[in-house]
Scaffold this motif. Structure first.
Motif, PDB file in Angstrom:
ATOM      1  N   HIS A  86       9.032 -17.206   5.009  1.00 30.28           N
ATOM      2  CA  HIS A  86       9.396 -18.189   4.039  1.00 30.28           C
ATOM      3  C   HIS A  86       8.999 -17.402   2.707  1.00 30.28           C
ATOM      4  O   HIS A  86       9.524 -18.197   1.846  1.00 30.28           O
ATOM      5  CB  HIS A  86       8.887 -19.484   3.847  1.00 30.28           C
ATOM      6  N   PHE A  87       8.345 -16.344   2.324  1.00 29.44           N
ATOM      7  CA  PHE A  87       8.003 -15.593   1.360  1.00 29.44           C
ATOM      8  C   PHE A  87       9.184 -15.321   0.740  1.00 29.44           C
ATOM      9  O   PHE A  87       9.506 -14.478   0.821  1.00 29.44           O
ATOM     10  CB  PHE A  87       6.916 -14.670   1.106  1.00 29.44           C
ATOM     11  N   PRO A  88       9.170 -15.392  -0.552  1.00 27.55           N
ATOM     12  CA  PRO A  88      10.121 -14.734  -1.853  1.00 27.55           C
ATOM     13  C   PRO A  88       9.984 -13.512  -1.894  1.00 27.55           C
ATOM     14  O   PRO A  88       9.150 -13.661  -2.969  1.00 27.55           O
ATOM     15  CB  PRO A  88      10.665 -15.553  -2.500  1.00 27.55           C
ATOM     16  N   LEU A  89      10.134 -12.731  -1.755  1.00 28.33           N
ATOM     17  CA  LEU A  89       9.954 -11.493  -2.188  1.00 28.33           C
ATOM     18  C   LEU A  89      10.669 -10.773  -3.531  1.00 28.33           C
ATOM     19  O   LEU A  89      10.204 -10.043  -4.702  1.00 28.33           O
ATOM     20  CB  LEU A  89      10.817 -10.027  -0.794  1.00 28.33           C
ATOM     21  N   ASP A  97      12.632 -22.146 -11.534  1.00 27.73           N
ATOM     22  CA  ASP A  97      12.145 -22.861 -10.609  1.00 27.73           C
ATOM     23  C   ASP A  97      12.910 -23.260  -9.138  1.00 27.73           C
ATOM     24  O   ASP A  97      11.882 -23.331  -8.313  1.00 27.73           O
ATOM     25  CB  ASP A  97      12.906 -24.369 -11.178  1.00 27.73           C
ATOM     26  N   VAL A  98      13.771 -22.613  -8.966  1.00 30.71           N
ATOM     27  CA  VAL A  98      14.194 -22.210  -7.695  1.00 30.71           C
ATOM     28  C   VAL A  98      13.498 -21.006  -7.472  1.00 30.71           C
ATOM     29  O   VAL A  98      13.272 -21.241  -5.555  1.00 30.71           O
ATOM     30  CB  VAL A  98      15.376 -21.253  -7.925  1.00 30.71           C
ATOM     31  N   TYR A  99      12.874 -20.326  -7.979  1.00 30.17           N
ATOM     32  CA  TYR A  99      11.760 -19.643  -6.789  1.00 30.17           C
ATOM     33  C   TYR A  99      10.472 -20.001  -7.284  1.00 30.17           C
ATOM     34  O   TYR A  99       9.735 -19.498  -6.154  1.00 30.17           O
ATOM     35  CB  TYR A  99      11.770 -18.181  -8.344  1.00 30.17           C
ATOM     36  N   GLY A 100       9.722 -21.127  -8.043  1.00 31.52           N
ATOM     37  CA  GLY A 100       8.958 -21.677  -7.358  1.00 31.52           C
ATOM     38  C   GLY A 100       8.994 -21.964  -6.321  1.00 31.52           C
ATOM     39  O   GLY A 100       8.389 -22.561  -5.730  1.00 31.52           O
ATOM     40  N   LEU A 101      10.057 -22.964  -6.144  1.00 24.21           N
ATOM     41  CA  LEU A 101      10.069 -24.305  -5.187  1.00 24.21           C
ATOM     42  C   LEU A 101      10.236 -23.676  -3.619  1.00 24.21           C
ATOM     43  O   LEU A 101       9.781 -23.322  -2.818  1.00 24.21           O
ATOM     44  CB  LEU A 101      11.686 -24.523  -4.859  1.00 24.21           C
ATOM     45  N   ALA A 102      10.466 -22.190  -3.449  1.00 22.28           N
ATOM     46  CA  ALA A 102      10.702 -20.994  -2.640  1.00 22.28           C
ATOM     47  C   ALA A 102       8.770 -20.195  -1.956  1.00 22.28           C
ATOM     48  O   ALA A 102       8.726 -20.222  -1.238  1.00 22.28           O
ATOM     49  CB  ALA A 102      11.671 -20.019  -2.902  1.00 22.28           C
ATOM     50  N   GLY A 149      19.453 -26.534  -6.733  1.00 26.33           N
ATOM     51  CA  GLY A 149      18.371 -26.072  -5.658  1.00 26.33           C
ATOM     52  C   GLY A 149      17.536 -25.538  -4.531  1.00 26.33           C
ATOM     53  O   GLY A 149      17.216 -23.860  -4.899  1.00 26.33           O
ATOM     54  N   LEU A 150      17.563 -26.282  -3.812  1.00 32.48           N
ATOM     55  CA  LEU A 150      17.084 -26.025  -2.950  1.00 32.48           C
ATOM     56  C   LEU A 150      17.844 -25.264  -1.736  1.00 32.48           C
ATOM     57  O   LEU A 150      16.709 -24.432  -1.473  1.00 32.48           O
ATOM     58  CB  LEU A 150      16.457 -27.605  -2.676  1.00 32.48           C
ATOM     59  N   VAL A 151      19.177 -25.582  -1.835  1.00 32.57           N
ATOM     60  CA  VAL A 151      19.317 -24.026  -1.335  1.00 32.57           C
ATOM     61  C   VAL A 151      19.379 -23.214  -1.409  1.00 32.57           C
ATOM     62  O   VAL A 151      19.126 -21.971  -0.754  1.00 32.57           O
ATOM     63  CB  VAL A 151      20.909 -25.088  -1.062  1.00 32.57           C
ATOM     64  N   ARG A 152      19.477 -22.909  -2.485  1.00 34.12           N
ATOM     65  CA  ARG A 152      19.310 -21.562  -3.472  1.00 34.12           C
ATOM     66  C   ARG A 152      18.065 -21.062  -2.886  1.00 34.12           C
ATOM     67  O   ARG A 152      17.989 -19.497  -2.451  1.00 34.12           O
ATOM     68  CB  ARG A 152      19.925 -21.316  -5.189  1.00 34.12           C
ATOM     69  N   SER A 153      16.473 -21.992  -3.128  1.00 30.50           N
ATOM     70  CA  SER A 153      15.420 -21.211  -2.654  1.00 30.50           C
ATOM     71  C   SER A 153      15.322 -21.346  -1.070  1.00 30.50           C
ATOM     72  O   SER A 153      14.091 -20.489  -0.656  1.00 30.50           O
ATOM     73  CB  SER A 153      14.622 -22.509  -2.874  1.00 30.50           C
TER      74      SER A 153
END
Length: 195
Positions: A86-89, A97-102, A149-153
């Motif tokens: 689940h880590f966003p590379l 904020d989307v990156y922070g949620l991921a 935002g959740l879907v994009r994360s």
């Protein structure tokens, strides 16, 4: 010996009953009859089932504690794997904020794995069940949720979405199995660590 039995016509009839008398085998050996012996063996197996030992000769709570320890270790590894997939590379041009949620989704799995590795307890196992189950639920319902935002994360994960959700389900199932086995051990609140 005869036993009276009521008939359907309202009368009473007498049926002969044969009572088994001790045979020469029982008189000679003093052992119970074969049927009684079979019942005694079944009773012993049933009584021993609660404290049946495992392959190492441990009985009861010790055998359960070893199983819980192995399942907890497996849950820790799978939770760490869940946090890794689940880590966003990369940000891929998404807002912070989307990156922070991921990052938070990945971090929740990794913190649960760390908590389970450092202090394995029922509370840590409950967290290890809830966090990946919530991730899998969010991924399953991502199309129906009204949070863009959740879907994009969810699209920023290292692994494809189907693999990330499968690992999350596996992590939740493994932690739930360890929690259920721990619940069967009476009086245990912490997972026994090897000495």
């Amino acid at each position: 010996m005869e036993v009276p039995v009521a008939s359907a016509a309202g009368g009473v009839s007498v049926l002969p009953v044969v009572v088994a008398s001790p045979g020469p085998e029982q008189a000679r050996t003093g052992l119970p009859l074969r049927g009684e012996r079979r019942c005694a063996v079944r009773r012993k197996k049933r009584d021993d089932a609660a404290g049946r030992g495992d392959a190492h000769g441990r009985y009861g709570a010790e055998a359960h504690a070893g199983t819980v320890l192995r399942l907890t270790s497996l849950a820790t590894v799978v939770l760490a794997l869940c946090g890794a997939v689940h880590f966003p590379l990369h940000r891929h041009g998404q807002p912070a904020d989307v990156y922070g949620l991921a990052l938070a989704m990945s971090g929740a799995c990794l913190v649960s794995a760390l908590l389970l590795a450092v202090r394995p307890s029922r509370t840590a196992l409950c967290a290890a069940v809830v966090v990946p189950a919530a991730l899998a639920g969010v991924q399953a319902l991502s199309g129906r949720l009204g949070a863009p935002g959740l879907v994009r994360s969810l699209g920023l994960t290292l692994a494809p979405s189907w693999l990330a959700s499968a690992v999350a389900v596996l992590a939740a199932a493994t932690a739930l199995a360890a929690l259920l086995v721990l619940a069967r051990v009476p009086g245990e609140r912490r997972v026994a660590t090897p000495t």
